[in-house]
Design a protein around this motif. Structure first.
Motif, PDB file in Angstrom:
ATOM      1  N   GLU A   2     -16.195 -15.891  11.495  1.00  0.00           N
ATOM      2  CA  GLU A   2     -16.719 -16.618  12.651  1.00  0.00           C
ATOM      3  C   GLU A   2     -16.448 -15.876  13.960  1.00  0.00           C
ATOM      4  O   GLU A   2     -17.207 -15.999  14.927  1.00  0.00           O
ATOM      5  N   ALA A   3     -15.359 -15.104  13.987  1.00  0.00           N
ATOM      6  CA  ALA A   3     -14.999 -14.355  15.197  1.00  0.00           C
ATOM      7  C   ALA A   3     -15.631 -12.970  15.233  1.00  0.00           C
ATOM      8  O   ALA A   3     -15.173 -12.092  15.976  1.00  0.00           O
ATOM      9  N   GLU A   4     -16.668 -12.766  14.422  1.00  0.00           N
ATOM     10  CA  GLU A   4     -17.418 -11.505  14.387  1.00  0.00           C
ATOM     11  C   GLU A   4     -16.570 -10.344  13.862  1.00  0.00           C
ATOM     12  O   GLU A   4     -16.656  -9.230  14.355  1.00  0.00           O
ATOM     13  N   PHE A   5     -15.742 -10.653  12.857  1.00  0.00           N
ATOM     14  CA  PHE A   5     -15.055  -9.618  12.078  1.00  0.00           C
ATOM     15  C   PHE A   5     -15.467  -9.779  10.617  1.00  0.00           C
ATOM     16  O   PHE A   5     -14.670 -10.181   9.771  1.00  0.00           O
ATOM     17  N   PRO A   6     -16.750  -9.502  10.304  1.00  0.00           N
ATOM     18  CA  PRO A   6     -17.233  -9.754   8.944  1.00  0.00           C
ATOM     19  C   PRO A   6     -16.688  -8.740   7.941  1.00  0.00           C
ATOM     20  O   PRO A   6     -16.219  -7.656   8.297  1.00  0.00           O
ATOM     21  N   ASP A   7     -16.801  -9.116   6.670  1.00  0.00           N
ATOM     22  CA  ASP A   7     -16.407  -8.234   5.563  1.00  0.00           C
ATOM     23  C   ASP A   7     -14.956  -7.772   5.665  1.00  0.00           C
ATOM     24  O   ASP A   7     -14.617  -6.662   5.230  1.00  0.00           O
ATOM     25  N   SER A   8     -14.109  -8.597   6.233  1.00  0.00           N
ATOM     26  CA  SER A   8     -12.681  -8.255   6.309  1.00  0.00           C
ATOM     27  C   SER A   8     -12.026  -8.539   4.966  1.00  0.00           C
ATOM     28  O   SER A   8     -12.257  -9.586   4.348  1.00  0.00           O
ATOM     29  N   GLN A   9     -11.222  -7.592   4.513  1.00  0.00           N
ATOM     30  CA  GLN A   9     -10.470  -7.767   3.268  1.00  0.00           C
ATOM     31  C   GLN A   9      -9.103  -8.345   3.606  1.00  0.00           C
ATOM     32  O   GLN A   9      -8.340  -7.747   4.362  1.00  0.00           O
ATOM     33  N   VAL A  10      -8.814  -9.517   3.048  1.00  0.00           N
ATOM     34  CA  VAL A  10      -7.575 -10.229   3.349  1.00  0.00           C
ATOM     35  C   VAL A  10      -6.795 -10.427   2.057  1.00  0.00           C
ATOM     36  O   VAL A  10      -7.354 -10.908   1.059  1.00  0.00           O
ATOM     37  N   GLN A  11      -5.511 -10.063   2.063  1.00  0.00           N
ATOM     38  CA  GLN A  11      -4.664 -10.241   0.888  1.00  0.00           C
ATOM     39  C   GLN A  11      -3.211 -10.358   1.326  1.00  0.00           C
ATOM     40  O   GLN A  11      -2.845  -9.950   2.430  1.00  0.00           O
ATOM     41  N   THR A  12      -2.415 -10.984   0.468  1.00  0.00           N
ATOM     42  CA  THR A  12      -0.986 -11.043   0.749  1.00  0.00           C
ATOM     43  C   THR A  12      -0.377  -9.671   0.529  1.00  0.00           C
ATOM     44  O   THR A  12      -0.873  -8.881  -0.272  1.00  0.00           O
ATOM     45  N   PHE A  13       0.716  -9.426   1.220  1.00  0.00           N
ATOM     46  CA  PHE A  13       1.331  -8.099   1.182  1.00  0.00           C
ATOM     47  C   PHE A  13       2.841  -8.282   1.050  1.00  0.00           C
ATOM     48  O   PHE A  13       3.525  -8.587   2.018  1.00  0.00           O
ATOM     49  N   GLY A  14       3.347  -8.114  -0.175  1.00  0.00           N
ATOM     50  CA  GLY A  14       4.779  -8.267  -0.403  1.00  0.00           C
ATOM     51  C   GLY A  14       5.158  -9.707  -0.670  1.00  0.00           C
ATOM     52  O   GLY A  14       5.428 -10.095  -1.799  1.00  0.00           O
ATOM     53  N   THR A  15       5.132 -10.552   0.353  1.00  0.00           N
ATOM     54  CA  THR A  15       5.463 -11.966   0.199  1.00  0.00           C
ATOM     55  C   THR A  15       4.242 -12.813   0.529  1.00  0.00           C
ATOM     56  O   THR A  15       3.249 -12.317   1.070  1.00  0.00           O
ATOM     57  N   SER A  16       4.320 -14.102   0.239  1.00  0.00           N
ATOM     58  CA  SER A  16       3.182 -14.989   0.467  1.00  0.00           C
ATOM     59  C   SER A  16       2.939 -15.251   1.944  1.00  0.00           C
ATOM     60  O   SER A  16       1.866 -15.731   2.327  1.00  0.00           O
ATOM     61  N   THR A  17       3.917 -14.939   2.800  1.00  0.00           N
ATOM     62  CA  THR A  17       3.752 -15.164   4.240  1.00  0.00           C
ATOM     63  C   THR A  17       3.291 -13.916   4.992  1.00  0.00           C
ATOM     64  O   THR A  17       2.979 -13.996   6.179  1.00  0.00           O
TER      65      THR A  17
END
Length: 313
Positions: free
Chosen positions: A70-85
């Motif tokens: 929605e903020a015009e950052f399409p196709d962003s890859q999002v994943q956890t890294f190390g811990t869930s936070t």
């Protein structure tokens, strides 16, 4: 070294058709996966931003993806890294001329406005498209250079049939390992490329040990067909192969399980490569040499001209 597995007499060379089918199926699947699905290239090769943020509580990754879209950052890859936070975000440059500070501030502001918990910035990295393209080219050149150097080394140390067998086995290992990453769309970045180069070195080392024993037995054993001599050689080095591969795999499994996200891809590539490399050093490289018609005469030391005259009193 032979105390772990002693007095084995496996007919490895007699499994030529089975190994041909197994290798053929794996290669076809790997090539189709690479051609159809392609590699999920990381920011190292495509160019873009890597942003790591921290939350007080474990966030909803799908909500983060929707917020960024929605903020015009399409196709962003999002994943956890190390811990869930801890969340790792990979994205292409939203616009030309934008610097890392501006983009990271915008992303942090967007995430903070749409989250009930505090969001903190951990790190920001940027790789330009030209740098990514250069890394791809240099990575491919490094792979080709390694294979060429191996051909020259094996050719001078052994014989050209062994050089062909070792290089085809290495190509076999690399294609299958890359194919696994393409098939399951595991991110392919610089650490994976480094792992592939390590796989080439490891697989070559295992193949050299087998080839060295084959050459030694071709010279010392007075009886036996090439098939029998090669089977005997592989059985003699089997214990060493099992010990070396087994201990290395134990370390890599621990790295994959407990090393965290940053090293998991590297460890996975090595695990796959060592499995395939051990298999190829026995069934692929040696089988190719045998099918090319290696003989005792190919490996017997060449007598110098006039050696008989020099030996006369």
């Amino acid at each position: 070294m032979r105390s772990l597995i002693r007095d084995t007499n496996f007919d490895f060379m007699g499994r030529y058709r089975l190994s041909l089918i197994v290798s053929g199926v794996m290669l076809v699947v790997a090539i189709l996966a690479i051609a159809i699905r392609g590699l999920s290239l990381g920011v190292d090769f495509t160019g873009g931003y890597t942003i790591e943020v921290g939350y007080e509580q474990a966030p909803d990754l799908n909500e983060i993806r929707a917020t960024l879209a929605e903020a015009e950052f399409p196709d962003s890859q999002v994943q956890t890294f190390g811990t869930s936070t801890d969340v790792l975000i990979r994205m292409a440059p939203p616009e030309e001329g934008a610097d890392s500070a501006t983009v990271s501030d915008e992303v942090l502001q967007v995430l903070s406005d749409n989250s009930d918990s505090t969001v903190s910035m951990r790190r920001v990295e940027f790789v330009g498209p030209q740098v990514g393209e250069e890394l791809r080219e240099k990575g491919g050149l490094a792979m080709l250079s390694a294979l060429f150097g191996i051909i020259v080394y094996i050719w001078f140390r052994f014989e050209k049939k062994f050089a062909v067998g070792s290089v085809l086995a290495l190509v076999h290992d690399v294609i299958i390992t890359v194919g696994v990453f393409a098939l399951f769309q595991i991110e392919f970045d610089l650490t994976i490329l480094a792992a592939l180069l390590a796989v080439i070195g490891y697989s070559l080392n295992d193949t050299i040990v087998v080839f060295d024993r084959i050459r030694e037995n071709f010279v010392t054993l007075r009886t036996g067909t090439p098939t029998e001599i090669m089977n005997e050689s592989i059985n003699q080095t089997l214990s060493r192969t099992v010990i070396t591969s087994g201990t290395t795999l134990m370390v890599l499994v621990c790295l994959y399980a407990f090393g965290g996200q940053i090293i998991s891809g590297f460890a996975l590539a090595l695990i796959i490569g060592i499995f395939i490399g051990t298999y190829s050093s026995i069934f692929v490289a040696s089988e190719i040499v045998l099918q090319m018609g290696v003989t005792k005469e190919d490996l017997m030391p060449v007598e110098k001209e006039g050696a008989d005259l020099d030996a006369m009193p």
